[in-house]
Design a protein around this motif. Structure first.
Motif, PDB file in Angstrom:
ATOM      1  N   LEU A  51      -3.859   9.253   7.667  1.00 23.48           N
ATOM      2  CA  LEU A  51      -3.313   8.484   6.559  1.00 23.48           C
ATOM      3  C   LEU A  51      -4.392   8.248   5.516  1.00 23.48           C
ATOM      4  O   LEU A  51      -5.460   7.721   5.820  1.00 23.48           O
ATOM      5  CB  LEU A  51      -2.798   7.132   7.083  1.00 23.48           C
ATOM      6  N   ASN A  64      -2.861  -6.078  -4.093  1.00 23.26           N
ATOM      7  CA  ASN A  64      -3.120  -7.268  -3.277  1.00 23.26           C
ATOM      8  C   ASN A  64      -2.213  -8.431  -3.635  1.00 23.26           C
ATOM      9  O   ASN A  64      -2.076  -9.385  -2.867  1.00 23.26           O
ATOM     10  CB  ASN A  64      -4.577  -7.685  -3.389  1.00 23.26           C
ATOM     11  N   PHE A 119       4.039   7.083   3.068  1.00 22.06           N
ATOM     12  CA  PHE A 119       4.369   5.823   3.725  1.00 22.06           C
ATOM     13  C   PHE A 119       3.975   4.650   2.841  1.00 22.06           C
ATOM     14  O   PHE A 119       2.865   4.599   2.313  1.00 22.06           O
ATOM     15  CB  PHE A 119       3.657   5.691   5.064  1.00 22.06           C
ATOM     16  N   TYR A 151       0.381   5.245   1.276  1.00 15.71           N
ATOM     17  CA  TYR A 151      -0.430   6.238   1.973  1.00 15.71           C
ATOM     18  C   TYR A 151       0.310   7.577   1.969  1.00 15.71           C
ATOM     19  O   TYR A 151       1.529   7.614   1.944  1.00 15.71           O
ATOM     20  CB  TYR A 151      -0.654   5.842   3.432  1.00 15.71           C
ATOM     21  N   TYR A 160       0.837  -1.194   0.000  1.00 14.78           N
ATOM     22  CA  TYR A 160       0.000   0.000   0.000  1.00 14.78           C
ATOM     23  C   TYR A 160       0.881   1.257   0.000  1.00 14.78           C
ATOM     24  O   TYR A 160       1.976   1.242   0.554  1.00 14.78           O
ATOM     25  CB  TYR A 160      -0.886   0.038   1.251  1.00 14.78           C
ATOM     26  N   GLN A 193      -4.169  -9.783   1.801  1.00 14.65           N
ATOM     27  CA  GLN A 193      -5.078  -8.660   1.676  1.00 14.65           C
ATOM     28  C   GLN A 193      -6.043  -8.696   2.846  1.00 14.65           C
ATOM     29  O   GLN A 193      -6.344  -9.755   3.392  1.00 14.65           O
ATOM     30  CB  GLN A 193      -5.841  -8.702   0.359  1.00 14.65           C
ATOM     31  N   GLY A 194      -6.501  -7.539   3.252  1.00 12.86           N
ATOM     32  CA  GLY A 194      -7.399  -7.437   4.388  1.00 12.86           C
ATOM     33  C   GLY A 194      -6.697  -6.928   5.623  1.00 12.86           C
ATOM     34  O   GLY A 194      -7.307  -6.373   6.501  1.00 12.86           O
ATOM     35  N   GLY A 195      -5.407  -7.117   5.669  1.00 10.52           N
ATOM     36  CA  GLY A 195      -4.645  -6.535   6.778  1.00 10.52           C
ATOM     37  C   GLY A 195      -5.043  -7.021   8.145  1.00 10.52           C
ATOM     38  O   GLY A 195      -4.741  -6.377   9.145  1.00 10.52           O
ATOM     39  N   SER A 196      -5.719  -8.163   8.233  1.00  7.54           N
ATOM     40  CA  SER A 196      -6.165  -8.625   9.550  1.00  7.54           C
ATOM     41  C   SER A 196      -5.007  -8.968  10.455  1.00  7.54           C
ATOM     42  O   SER A 196      -5.157  -9.018  11.676  1.00  7.54           O
ATOM     43  CB  SER A 196      -7.099  -9.826   9.407  1.00  7.54           C
ATOM     44  N   TYR A 197      -3.839  -9.190   9.873  1.00  6.87           N
ATOM     45  CA  TYR A 197      -2.643  -9.431  10.672  1.00  6.87           C
ATOM     46  C   TYR A 197      -1.859  -8.154  10.889  1.00  6.87           C
ATOM     47  O   TYR A 197      -0.768  -8.173  11.446  1.00  6.87           O
ATOM     48  CB  TYR A 197      -1.759 -10.484  10.004  1.00  6.87           C
ATOM     49  N   GLY A 198      -2.396  -7.039  10.435  1.00  2.89           N
ATOM     50  CA  GLY A 198      -1.735  -5.763  10.628  1.00  2.89           C
ATOM     51  C   GLY A 198      -0.844  -5.393   9.470  1.00  2.89           C
ATOM     52  O   GLY A 198      -0.449  -6.229   8.667  1.00  2.89           O
ATOM     53  N   TYR A 199      -0.567  -4.115   9.396  1.00  2.00           N
ATOM     54  CA  TYR A 199       0.324  -3.584   8.377  1.00  2.00           C
ATOM     55  C   TYR A 199       1.708  -3.352   8.977  1.00  2.00           C
ATOM     56  O   TYR A 199       1.834  -2.966  10.144  1.00  2.00           O
ATOM     57  CB  TYR A 199      -0.171  -2.228   7.865  1.00  2.00           C
ATOM     58  N   TYR A 232      -2.997   0.647  -3.975  1.00  2.00           N
ATOM     59  CA  TYR A 232      -2.684  -0.586  -3.287  1.00  2.00           C
ATOM     60  C   TYR A 232      -2.493  -1.715  -4.298  1.00  2.00           C
ATOM     61  O   TYR A 232      -2.839  -1.585  -5.480  1.00  2.00           O
ATOM     62  CB  TYR A 232      -3.789  -0.958  -2.289  1.00  2.00           C
ATOM     63  N   PHE A 273       4.833  -0.842   8.292  1.00  2.73           N
ATOM     64  CA  PHE A 273       5.102   0.409   7.584  1.00  2.73           C
ATOM     65  C   PHE A 273       6.591   0.661   7.432  1.00  2.73           C
ATOM     66  O   PHE A 273       7.402   0.259   8.279  1.00  2.73           O
ATOM     67  CB  PHE A 273       4.510   1.596   8.355  1.00  2.73           C
ATOM     68  N   GLY A 274       6.948   1.369   6.363  1.00  2.64           N
ATOM     69  CA  GLY A 274       8.292   1.903   6.240  1.00  2.64           C
ATOM     70  C   GLY A 274       8.402   3.177   7.059  1.00  2.64           C
ATOM     71  O   GLY A 274       7.441   3.607   7.705  1.00  2.64           O
TER      72      GLY A 274
END
Lengths: 113, 114
Positions: free
Chosen positions: B43, B50, B90, B35, B33, B97-103, B48, B105-106
Motif C-alpha cells: 500500500l 488530517n 483504497f 492508498y 487517506y 491523525q497518527g492512526g494510533s487507533y488504527g485505520y 491524505y 479501510f473501504g
C-alpha cells in the motif's frame, strides 16, 4: 525499497502447523500495527503494539514488538484455513509529525486443510 | 453498518479520461487517506487529510488530486488517466491523525486504464 520489510513474501502450510511472519525496519516506530486482508476487501486491523518488548495475544495469534521498536513478529499457532490472507504490518514513524502509517508489502499466507 | 463506502467497485477507463473515485465515511473520523495497492509494492499513500479543509501529499501524489470539503467525503480525482494508474485504490480513515487507533479501510476500487 520498502521502509518496512516483511518476510517471507509467501507462506503455504498445512492446517495445524505453526507459522511466523516478520516485519523489520531500520527506523524506529512509535507504534506498529498488523492487518489482515482477504481477496476483494480492504485490510482489517488485528492489533496495535506501542511499547518496546510488548507482546499481545489474540486467540491463536501472538504479536511481539521488538525492544528497540524497529521490528515486529506475528506468530500463529495451529493455523486454520480461516487464517488464510494477506498479512500487512504498518508503522507510525517517530519522525513523522503528520502521523501517516507506512505499510509493508505483505505476507501472503495460505493454510490448506 | 458504520464504515467507509467507496464507489465505483471497479472501472475500466480509457487513457486520457478524467475520473473521480468516491469515498464516504459515517464514523466522523477526522483523518482520511487514499492508498493504491500494487502487487509486490504493498500500500502506497497518495494523498491524505488530517481534518476537513486540509490535505497533504503522500508518497505517490503525481497525477492525482483530492479535496476535503467536509468531514465525511474525500474524493480522489485522476485528471488524465494513464495506464500506470491501473491499480486497486483504497480509502481509509482514522479517528485522529497518527492512526494510533488504527485505520478503517473501504473495500476498494479496482481501476483499469486502457
Amino acid at each position: 525499497t520498502q521502509l518496512l520489510e516483511q518476510s517471507p513474501q509467501f507462506l503455504s502450510i498445512q492446517e495445524g502447523e505453526n507459522l511466523t511472519v516478520y516485519c523489520n525496519s531500520l527506523s524506529v516506530f512509535s507504534s506498529l500495527q498488523w492487518y489482515r486482508q482477504e481477496p476483494g476487501e480492504g485490510p482489517v486491523l488485528l492489533v496495535t503494539v506501542v511499547t518496546g518488548g510488548e507482546v499481545k495475544k489474540l486467540k491463536r495469534l501472538t504479536f511481539q514488538f521488538g525492544d528497540a521498536r524497529k521490528d515486529s513478529s506475528l506468530h500463529i499457532t495451529a493455523a486454520q484455513p480461516g487464517d488464510t490472507g494477506l498479512y500487512l504490518c504498518a508503522g507510525l514513524q517517530t519522525t513523522d509529525s503528520w502521523g501517516k502509517l507506512q505499510f509493508g508489502a505483505g505476507t501472503q499466507v495460505v493454510v490448506t486443510p | 453498518i458504520a464504515g467507509i463506502t467507496q464507489a465505483p467497485t471497479s472501472q475500466i477507463l480509457a487513457a486520457g479520461r478524467r475520473m473521480t473515485l468516491r469515498c464516504t465515511q459515517d464514523m466522523r473520523h477526522n483523518a482520511m487517506y487514499w492508498y493504491r495497492q500494487d502487487l509486490g509494492l504493498g500500500l502506497r499513500l497518495i494523498h491524505y487529510s488530517n481534518t476537513a479543509g486540509t490535505t497533504g501529499k503522500g508518497e505517490v501524489p503525481d497525477g492525482y488530486s483530492v479535496s476535503r470539503a467536509n468531514t465525511d467525503d474525500f474524493p480522489l480525482t485522476l485528471a488524465s488517466a494513464v495506464p500506470s494508474q491501473t491499480s486497486v485504490y483504497f480509502c481509509a480513515s482514522s479517528v485522529v491523525q497518527g492512526g494510533s487507533y488504527g485505520y478503517t479501510f473501504g473495500s476498494g476500487t479496482r481501476l483499469t486504464v486502457v
